[in-house]
Design an enzyme around this catalytic site. Structure first.
Site, short mmCIF file in Angstrom:
data_model
loop_
_atom_site.label_atom_id
_atom_site.label_comp_id
_atom_site.label_asym_id
_atom_site.label_seq_id
_atom_site.Cartn_x
_atom_site.Cartn_y
_atom_site.Cartn_z
N MET A 27 0.84 -1.18 0.00
CA MET A 27 0.00 0.00 0.00
C MET A 27 0.88 1.24 0.00
O MET A 27 1.83 1.31 0.77
CB MET A 27 -0.87 0.01 1.25
CG MET A 27 -2.16 0.69 1.01
SD MET A 27 -3.14 0.61 2.46
CE MET A 27 -3.04 2.32 2.83
N GLU A 166 -4.17 -4.82 -10.89
CA GLU A 166 -4.81 -3.51 -10.67
C GLU A 166 -4.73 -2.56 -11.87
O GLU A 166 -4.98 -1.37 -11.72
CB GLU A 166 -4.26 -2.78 -9.42
CG GLU A 166 -3.89 -3.60 -8.22
CD GLU A 166 -5.02 -4.49 -7.68
OE1 GLU A 166 -4.87 -5.72 -7.82
OE2 GLU A 166 -6.01 -3.98 -7.14
N TYR A 168 -2.05 -1.77 -13.81
CA TYR A 168 -0.78 -1.10 -14.09
C TYR A 168 -0.14 -1.69 -15.36
O TYR A 168 -0.74 -2.53 -16.03
CB TYR A 168 0.15 -1.21 -12.87
CG TYR A 168 -0.36 -0.42 -11.68
CD1 TYR A 168 -0.40 0.98 -11.73
CD2 TYR A 168 -0.81 -1.05 -10.53
CE1 TYR A 168 -0.87 1.71 -10.64
CE2 TYR A 168 -1.29 -0.32 -9.44
CZ TYR A 168 -1.31 1.06 -9.50
OH TYR A 168 -1.78 1.79 -8.44
N ARG A 216 2.18 -10.72 -8.51
CA ARG A 216 0.77 -10.38 -8.22
C ARG A 216 -0.03 -10.43 -9.52
O ARG A 216 0.20 -9.66 -10.45
CB ARG A 216 0.67 -8.99 -7.57
CG ARG A 216 -0.73 -8.75 -7.08
CD ARG A 216 -0.82 -7.91 -5.85
NE ARG A 216 -2.18 -7.92 -5.32
CZ ARG A 216 -2.76 -6.92 -4.70
NH1 ARG A 216 -2.08 -5.82 -4.47
NH2 ARG A 216 -4.00 -7.02 -4.26
N GLN A 341 -11.01 6.35 4.25
CA GLN A 341 -11.01 7.78 4.49
C GLN A 341 -9.63 8.40 4.73
O GLN A 341 -9.37 9.49 4.26
CB GLN A 341 -11.93 8.10 5.68
CG GLN A 341 -13.37 8.25 5.25
CD GLN A 341 -14.27 8.57 6.41
OE1 GLN A 341 -14.96 7.69 6.91
NE2 GLN A 341 -14.27 9.80 6.84
#
Ligand code: NAP
Ligand code: SF4
Length: 667
Positions: A27, A166, A168, A216, A341
């Site tokens: 992350m 994702e 990329y 991944r 958030q």
């Protein structure tokens, strides 16, 4: 015996033995991008290693400048870069942990005008159009991935992860949607797969036998023109043959219009695809996305869905996740509620990531709750997010805390939020705070209204009395059909079949969802509503969405003329707006409120009268601070602070309220 025998079981990948099967997934925190933040990054990962996680994966590092996520973003391409990382790897090793560097080339997701991709295309989520890599450029990029892996090894990393999901660059090569090439790197599915396979092969050559390479893999692209399931399985075999040690799994490109990780995604919603892939390959497979409890992680390992479980945000929220599970103190875990958030919403706004529930995350060296020399007596008034956070934080420093709550239950706005479909996770936040208060010995006084006299004698008073719903002065606002959102969500009022919602902020949107939602919806229904189908039948896992059957007819009204839901979270707002559309919620902007009577809600829109014939009008027109007590105490010269909604009601959110509580205690 432990409750988590599978989660806590060591596993050997290549030459590396991990102490358990919990992986802190990659992350981006924003601490990766500048060398002066390296000590903070080291402290951040060290705290997680100390918390017992088996393997940490860093945020993504580009193998070259063209792969940057944004200008001057993190990169691993020189010996100097590798040298700087030694501080990070040493900090993790000192705590008995293991760490992998993720190598990520952003491709057309790079927020720079110099981006490159398989072909000259523009992502719908990026204003910049990428240019096509030349044939030599592709070859150089492959070598850059391998060089980055070699440098990672030199920096002391225990493994590398090659980011192939994702949406990329690697995905952009794999999908016909984005790869229009006719050279050796495109044209057929086999040629499109050459790019990742060559990356893994050359990386293996550089790092040698035994050094773990995690690949991944995108299981479901969730975009049109994504990979078919056969192609996904073929690729998995090819990367295994090329030298990958572990396959980690990813779901959905960033441009996909299916939410994959936010709160409304049911827990473990994607693990069925991981289970399918695991049948196909011989190397360990790691599950990811919306796995946030040790119970679920254990179940996935025990039932053979996966060999490892990746949790990124849950380890951001609670560095001690694994140690707490091992000690069977799982009720003390700060469970990630998938709100995004303070983490992804920050990352996508170019701010440093933290956690709404744990504002210390990513600020380990700055936001420190030092033990107090002489404990003071502290009264906290109000048991909502701000008050809970302050009470826990003062008590953690060693102060003697009394928490006054006027109602019979703790939670404040959390109690309302957890009634919203898909926000049930807020109950976990409340469970965490309750348990912390208990452990820290906070004197909790429910159903007790604090007054100036009952607060006399405390060394310090913190007022966190929150907010009350605003009732606008519309003629007929006292009509029996009018209810506040608080009454609706607590169950003290019930809506009829036709409803108008006044105010289309975050709460208005949530209430519209609450009113239309079918409470019998299952995970399968959820997937069907979002158009997720069996990937062996539908390319990319996308099919025709099944329409929702709203249980009420709802109209959402606002005075502004801007798009409804515009101010919602960066990474989740689009999904909330999409749910409203799926549920057929009518929207009226630019309205003036005229009257509420037996016939319904009377508006003027564009100068024309409009009557919404409804049974119920729900008011979601923002809030007013409740701060009489604060004004009274401050006027009397009592040492008092005010936090949360009682401080500022506008744009109130739990993130600000919780952080204020921690910062006040820390100061
Ligand atoms: P909000 O976002 O401020 O929205 C309240 C809405 O009520 C305003 O958009 C305003 O729209 C309307 N309004 C204000 N005064 C009014 C009046 N006197 N008469 C009629 N309408 C009036 O507040 P909220 O919806 O209560 O949310 C509170 C906070 O929680 C916000 O910070 C919000 O972002 C956050 N939240 C976020 C989410 C999410 O991101 N999913 C969910 C829930 C809550 P007009 O002036 O245009 O009519
Ligand atoms: Fe999880 Fe929300 Fe914290 Fe992000 S901010 S880690 S989503 S609880």
């Amino acid at each position: 015996m432990t409750r988590y025998p599978h989660l806590l079981e060591p596993i050997t990948i290549g030459d590396l033995t991990l102490r358990n099967r919990a992986v802190m997934g990659s992350m981006h925190t924003g601490l990766e991008d500048w060398f002066w933040d390296v000590p903070k990054l080291a402290a951040y990962f060290a705290e997680r290693a100390r918390g017992g996680v088996g393997l940490i994966v860093t945020g993504g590092y580009a193998p070259n400048k063209r792969g940057w996520l944004k200008p001057f973003a993190s990169e691993m391409s020189t010996r100097l870069h590798a040298e700087r990382h030694k501080q990070v790897t040493a900090a993790v090793h000192d705590e008995g942990g293991a760490i992998a560097l993720q190598i990520l080339h952003a491709g057309r997701y790079a927020y720079t005008p110099f981006s490159v991709s398989a072909s000259a295309t523009k992502a719908p989520i990026n204003p910049f159009k990428a240019s096509a890599l030349s044939t030599r450029g592709v070859d150089r990029t492959v070598s850059d991935f391998a060089r980055a892996a070699g440098l990672a090894k030199r920096a002391g990393y225990d493994a590398v992860e090659i980011m192939g999901s994702e949406g990329y660059l690697i995905n952009q090569f794999l999908a016909a949607r984005t790869n229009h090439r006719s050279d050796a790197w495109g044209g057929t599915a086999e040629k499109r797969m050459r790019f990742p396979v060559e990356i893994v092969r050359r990386t293996r050559e550089v790092v040698g036998e035994g050094f773990p390479i995690v690949y991944r893999l995108s299981l479901l692209d969730l975009v049109e023109g994504g990979q078919s399931w056969d192609e996904v399985v073929t690729l998995a075999h090819l990367v295994e043959e090329a030298g990958a040690t572990v396959i980690n799994t990813g779901i959905g490109w960033h441009e996909a219009r299916v939410p994959t990780i936010i709160t409304q995604v049911p827990r473990g919603a994607w693990t069925w695809t991981t289970a399918q892939l695991k049948q196909e390959v011989g190397i360990p497979v790691c599950a990811s996305n919306r796995i946030n409890t040790p119970e679920l992680a254990e179940q996935l390992l025990a039932d053979g869905t996966a060999d490892l479980v990746s949790m990124a945000r849950p380890l951001l929220a609670d560095p001690e996740f694994v140690n707490k599970a091992a000690a069977e103190r799982e009720d003390e875990i700060i469970t990630c509620i998938a709100c995004n958030q303070a983490c992804l919403d920050h990352a996508f706004r170019n701010q440093k990531a933290s956690c709404m529930l744990n504002p210390r995350a990513g600020r380990e060296t700055e936001l420190v709750l030092m033990p107090v020399m002489r404990p003071r007596t502290v009264a906290v008034v109000g048991g909502g997010p701000a008050g809970l956070s302050a009470a826990v934080s003062f008590a953690e420093r060693g102060d003697r805390v009394t928490l006054f709550e006027k109602s019979t239950e703790l939670g404040g706005q959390f109690r309302l939020a957890m009634q919203i479909p898909g926000k049930e996770e807020f109950a976990e936040a409340l469970r965490y705070f309750r348990r912390r208060l208990e452990i820290l010995g906070v004197d909790v006084r429910l159903a007790t209204e604090a007054t100036e006299s009952s607060l006399a004698g405390f060394d310090e008073v913190v007022v966190a009395t929150g907010v009350e719903p605003r009732m606008p002065s519309i003629p007929g606002i006292d009509h029996s059909s009018v209810v506040s959102y608080a009454d609706l969500l607590t169950g003290s009022a019930v809506a009829g079949k036709r409803v108008a919602v006044i105010g289309a902020g975050g709460i208005g949107v949530d209430v519209a969802h609450f009113l239309t939602h079918d409470p019998t919806e299952t995970t399968e229904d959820w997937l069907a509503h979002w158009g997720v189908g069996d990937p062996s039948m539908h390319r990319g896992g996308l099919t025709e969405p099944r329409p929702r059957e709203p249980v009420r007819e709802v109209t959402l009204v606002q005075r502004k003329t801007s798009m409804i839901g515009r101010g919602l979270g960066k990474t989740s707002g689009w999904a909330h707006r999409a749910v409203l559309k799926q549920a057929g919620v009518a929207q009226v902007s630019g309205a003036a409120y005229r009257l509420i009577d037996d016939r319904g809600l009377h508006l003027t829109v564009d100068g024309e009268p409009l009557l919404l014939e409804v049974d119920t009008v729900v008011v979601c027109a923002g809030q007013e601070s409740v701060r009489d007590l604060y004004d009274e105490l401050a006027g009397a010269g009592v040492p008092v602070s005010v936090i949360g909604g009682a401080d500022v009601a506008t744009e109130l959110d739990a993130k600000r309220a919780i952080e204020q509580g921690v910062r006040l205690a820390a100061s």
